[in-house]
Design a protein around this motif. Structure first.
Motif, PDB file in Angstrom:
ATOM      1  N   MET A  24       0.835  -1.194   0.000  1.00 22.85           N
ATOM      2  CA  MET A  24       0.000   0.000   0.000  1.00 22.85           C
ATOM      3  C   MET A  24       0.873   1.248   0.000  1.00 22.85           C
ATOM      4  N   LEU A  25       0.528   2.192  -0.868  1.00 28.66           N
ATOM      5  CA  LEU A  25       1.233   3.464  -0.930  1.00 28.66           C
ATOM      6  C   LEU A  25       0.519   4.492  -0.060  1.00 28.66           C
ATOM      7  N   VAL A  26       1.295   5.184   0.774  1.00 33.13           N
ATOM      8  CA  VAL A  26       0.769   6.270   1.601  1.00 33.13           C
ATOM      9  C   VAL A  26       1.548   7.530   1.243  1.00 33.13           C
ATOM     10  N   VAL A  27       0.939   8.403   0.451  1.00 30.00           N
ATOM     11  CA  VAL A  27       1.570   9.634   0.001  1.00 30.00           C
ATOM     12  C   VAL A  27       1.211  10.766   0.955  1.00 30.00           C
ATOM     13  N   VAL A  28       2.208  11.520   1.387  1.00 30.66           N
ATOM     14  CA  VAL A  28       1.900  12.638   2.281  1.00 30.66           C
ATOM     15  C   VAL A  28       1.003  13.638   1.562  1.00 30.66           C
ATOM     16  N   ASN A  29      -0.006  14.096   2.255  1.00 28.99           N
ATOM     17  CA  ASN A  29      -0.860  15.159   1.722  1.00 28.99           C
ATOM     18  C   ASN A  29      -1.691  15.745   2.858  1.00 28.99           C
ATOM     19  N   ALA A  30      -2.443  16.784   2.530  1.00 29.94           N
ATOM     20  CA  ALA A  30      -3.175  17.543   3.538  1.00 29.94           C
ATOM     21  C   ALA A  30      -4.183  16.682   4.292  1.00 29.94           C
ATOM     22  N   LYS A  31      -4.778  15.702   3.621  1.00 29.87           N
ATOM     23  CA  LYS A  31      -5.823  14.895   4.241  1.00 29.87           C
ATOM     24  C   LYS A  31      -5.294  13.937   5.306  1.00 29.87           C
ATOM     25  N   LEU A  32      -3.974  13.754   5.352  1.00 27.50           N
ATOM     26  CA  LEU A  32      -3.385  12.871   6.357  1.00 27.50           C
ATOM     27  C   LEU A  32      -2.873  13.639   7.570  1.00 27.50           C
ATOM     28  N   ARG A  33      -3.110  14.933   7.606  1.00 26.72           N
ATOM     29  CA  ARG A  33      -2.666  15.742   8.735  1.00 26.72           C
ATOM     30  C   ARG A  33      -3.760  15.818   9.806  1.00 26.72           C
TER      31      ARG A  33
ATOM     32  N   LEU B 132      -8.358   7.548 -14.324  1.00 27.95           N
ATOM     33  CA  LEU B 132      -9.362   8.161 -15.178  1.00 27.95           C
ATOM     34  C   LEU B 132      -8.687   9.256 -15.998  1.00 27.95           C
ATOM     35  N   THR B 133      -9.390   9.852 -16.920  1.00 34.69           N
ATOM     36  CA  THR B 133      -8.820  10.969 -17.681  1.00 34.69           C
ATOM     37  C   THR B 133      -8.861  12.234 -16.821  1.00 34.69           C
ATOM     38  N   ASP B 134      -8.069  13.218 -17.190  1.00 31.93           N
ATOM     39  CA  ASP B 134      -8.060  14.482 -16.444  1.00 31.93           C
ATOM     40  C   ASP B 134      -9.448  15.112 -16.414  1.00 31.93           C
ATOM     41  N   GLU B 135     -10.167  15.025 -17.526  1.00 33.87           N
ATOM     42  CA  GLU B 135     -11.505  15.612 -17.586  1.00 33.87           C
ATOM     43  C   GLU B 135     -12.455  14.889 -16.636  1.00 33.87           C
ATOM     44  N   MET B 136     -12.349  13.572 -16.546  1.00 39.42           N
ATOM     45  CA  MET B 136     -13.222  12.811 -15.660  1.00 39.42           C
ATOM     46  C   MET B 136     -12.915  13.082 -14.200  1.00 39.42           C
ATOM     47  N   ARG B 137     -11.664  13.415 -13.879  1.00 34.84           N
ATOM     48  CA  ARG B 137     -11.302  13.713 -12.497  1.00 34.84           C
ATOM     49  C   ARG B 137     -11.968  14.997 -12.001  1.00 34.84           C
TER      50      ARG B 137
ATOM     51  N   TYR C  58      -7.659  12.754  -3.416  1.00 32.47           N
ATOM     52  CA  TYR C  58      -8.836  13.628  -3.377  1.00 32.47           C
ATOM     53  C   TYR C  58      -8.738  14.592  -4.547  1.00 32.47           C
ATOM     54  N   PRO C  59      -9.788  15.337  -4.860  1.00 34.20           N
ATOM     55  CA  PRO C  59      -9.743  16.233  -6.015  1.00 34.20           C
ATOM     56  C   PRO C  59      -8.525  17.155  -5.980  1.00 34.20           C
ATOM     57  N   GLY C  60      -7.771  17.117  -7.068  1.00 36.10           N
ATOM     58  CA  GLY C  60      -6.514  17.858  -7.143  1.00 36.10           C
ATOM     59  C   GLY C  60      -5.316  16.988  -6.858  1.00 36.10           C
ATOM     60  N   GLN C  61      -5.535  15.836  -6.226  1.00 43.07           N
ATOM     61  CA  GLN C  61      -4.448  14.934  -5.838  1.00 43.07           C
ATOM     62  C   GLN C  61      -4.827  13.499  -6.216  1.00 43.07           C
ATOM     63  N   TYR C  62      -5.001  13.268  -7.524  1.00 45.59           N
ATOM     64  CA  TYR C  62      -5.309  11.944  -8.049  1.00 45.59           C
ATOM     65  C   TYR C  62      -6.434  11.258  -7.270  1.00 45.59           C
ATOM     66  N   PRO C  63      -7.651  11.790  -7.363  1.00 48.30           N
ATOM     67  CA  PRO C  63      -8.761  11.180  -6.620  1.00 48.30           C
ATOM     68  C   PRO C  63      -9.069   9.757  -7.062  1.00 48.30           C
ATOM     69  N   ASP C  64      -8.762   9.427  -8.325  1.00 45.98           N
ATOM     70  CA  ASP C  64      -9.113   8.122  -8.862  1.00 45.98           C
ATOM     71  C   ASP C  64      -8.270   6.986  -8.305  1.00 45.98           C
ATOM     72  N   VAL C  65      -7.173   7.286  -7.620  1.00 42.84           N
ATOM     73  CA  VAL C  65      -6.376   6.210  -7.023  1.00 42.84           C
ATOM     74  C   VAL C  65      -6.609   6.085  -5.521  1.00 42.84           C
ATOM     75  N   SER C  66      -7.522   6.849  -4.982  1.00 41.70           N
ATOM     76  CA  SER C  66      -7.764   6.812  -3.540  1.00 41.70           C
ATOM     77  C   SER C  66      -8.441   5.506  -3.120  1.00 41.70           C
ATOM     78  N   MET C  67      -8.057   5.019  -1.941  1.00 42.38           N
ATOM     79  CA  MET C  67      -8.745   3.878  -1.328  1.00 42.38           C
ATOM     80  C   MET C  67      -9.770   4.346  -0.303  1.00 42.38           C
ATOM     81  N   MET C  68      -9.902   5.661  -0.177  1.00 43.97           N
ATOM     82  CA  MET C  68     -10.807   6.233   0.813  1.00 43.97           C
ATOM     83  C   MET C  68     -11.750   7.227   0.142  1.00 43.97           C
ATOM     84  N   ASN C  69     -12.974   7.282   0.644  1.00 42.67           N
ATOM     85  CA  ASN C  69     -13.910   8.325   0.240  1.00 42.67           C
ATOM     86  C   ASN C  69     -13.510   9.606   0.967  1.00 42.67           C
TER      87      ASN C  69
END
Length: 450
Positions: free
Chosen positions: A1-10, A284-289, A328-339
């Motif tokens: 599992m990949l855990v990328v640092v971002n705002a949602k993990l703070r 997904l495509t950039d437009e779909m994101r 999440y939106p702006g940070q590859y939402p399509d690869v998230s394992m979380m809502n």
């Protein structure tokens, strides 16, 4: 599992509690912490160069992310990757800015492919100090001042950079020099740490693999414990989403062909090197994101990962890792394992957990006798310490009915599908007629009762 640092993990984020609970509960080995460049203040410990009067070392925003990850992964093997090199260490036409807000996404924090110090001592010393902060209790900075951390971690795996050919267009020769320089220095501090090299995104190009895996291109005594590379299956902007169910699997099959070729290179040049495919997912495509993601996408993405798990197991790949815990939106939402709205795990997470709970190193692959329709579903049977198990993936966005062998009579069935939704796999017993009715994009594990 990949855990990328971002705002949602703070701490303070709406996802903080849910994300780390999910990481604790999944209990995976080889979870990977990635301090990635779009969040400079969360990834870079020295954002400005020394000016002769002072240095600018600051771990105050980074430490909480590191220790939250480690605490949630306690008892399991982890990988640490501080992949982001301070931008001031590269030659650029002008200084590269970074946002004052640590939560602001900054994909522009990049540029330059030539180090200002061509000896690589400056960048090596940076990673030595970061490593020392976490393993040696602190470090002495460029001006002779000691910075005390009090941290004495044992780090099982340390990865060198991330997608270097993409993020800074670093050539194989330069990357190998840098790998050797950093690993030589870090091994002196922690001989028991193993190192992961390459972290490549260009799996179609054998040049990097041929060069890096060849011991002749490394300094004597520098270990290559493990290599890593990445893959994301994508669809075309010209396709409707309904067709992605075909494109994804086609892309996976092409990737598996590339893996076979890379494996032939590895076995020829350096057969003792282990392999981690530590970023696997779908795009997904950039437009779909930019739009609401279809609910069915999460089950499709989870099924594609399960299919990758099957095919890569056949090749003996050591680590088959899904990407990523939180997007999440702006940070590859399509690869998230979380809502990202309700902080609940989605089908991608629950499929990873289903696989991790049922299969592991040392399992023996076997072939059951099924009436196989290769267009509709994929499967693999395993002999595990807990008995015979069968992993089945419905590759289509329609129901699929599968007749199972007699030895699976009354087998336990655990399934992730559109009915389970954002909850754990649903458990049931196989029907009396030994027929498994799978929902669209469903993933099931069957266990034969002992």
């Amino acid at each position: 599992m990949l855990v990328v640092v971002n705002a949602k993990l703070r701490k303070g984020s709406n996802m903080y509690d849910g994300a780390y609970k999910a990481l604790r509960d999944v209990r995976v080995e080889h979870a990977r912490f990635l301090a990635w460049y779009p969040y400079p203040k969360l990834s870079v410990a020295e954002l400005q160069p020394p000016d002769g009067k002072r240095t600018y070392w600051d771990f105050s925003l980074i430490d909480p992310l590191v220790f939250d990850f480690l605490n949630a992964s306690k008892g399991h093997v982890t990988h640490i990757d501080f992949s982001t090199i301070p931008q001031w260490m590269f030659k650029t036409t002008k200084p590269v800015p970074y946002p004052a807000d640590p939560d602001e996404i900054a994909f522009n924090y990049t540029g330059g492919s030539e180090f200002r110090d061509s000896t690589l001592k400056e960048v090596t010393d940076y990673f030595v100090r970061v490593f020392s902060w976490y393993t040696q209790g602190g470090f002495t900075d460029e001006l002779g001042k000691y910075h005390k951390s009090g941290h004495y971690l044992k780090i099982p795996y340390w990865e060198i950079l991330n997608e270097p050919e993409l993020e800074h267009h670093i050539k194989p020769q330069l990357y190998t020099r840098l790998y050797d320089s950093i690993v030589t220095a870090l091994r002196k501090l922690s001989p028991e740490t193993k190192f992961v090299g390459m972290s490549s995104v260009d799996y179609k190009n054998p040049t990097f693999f041929e060069y890096f895996l060849n011991p002749k291109n490394h300094k004597p005594g520098v270990p290559i414990d493990m290599i890593s590379y990445h893959f994301y299956a994508g669809g075309s902007v010209k396709q409707p989403f309904e067709h992605f169910q075909y494109s994804y699997y086609d892309r996976v099959d092409h990737f598996v062909t590339s893996v076979k070729y890379i494996e032939s290179i590895r076995k020829r040049l350096n057969p003792n090197v282990k392999v981690t495919l530590n970023e696997l997912g779908t795009f997904l495509t950039d437009e779909m994101r930019k739009k609401p993601i279809p609910a069915s996408y999460w089950n499709l993405a989870s099924a594609v990962y399960a299919y990758m798990f099957i095919e890569l197991n056949k090749l003996g790949i050591d680590v088959i890792s899904s990407s990523q815990l939180v997007g999440y939106p702006g940070q590859y939402p399509d690869v998230s394992m979380m809502n990202w709205e309700n902080a609940k795990p989605n089908a991608r997470y629950w499929t990873l957990k289903l696989i991790n709970d049922n299969f592991g190193p040392g399992d023996k692959l076997i072939e059951p006798e099924l009436e196989w329709n290769e267009l509709d579903y994929a499967y693999q049977a395993f002999i595990t310490p807990k008995g015979k198990k069968l992993l089945i993936v419905n590759k289509r966005n329609t129901n699929t009915v599968i007749k199972l062998p007699v030895d699976f009579k009354r087998a336990k069935v655990s399934t992730v599908d559109d009915i389970s939704g954002e909850n754990a796999a649903i458990t049931s017993t196989l029907a009396q007629d030994n027929v498994l009715d799978m929902k669209p994009n469903a993933v099931s594990v069957l266990t034969i009762n002992k």
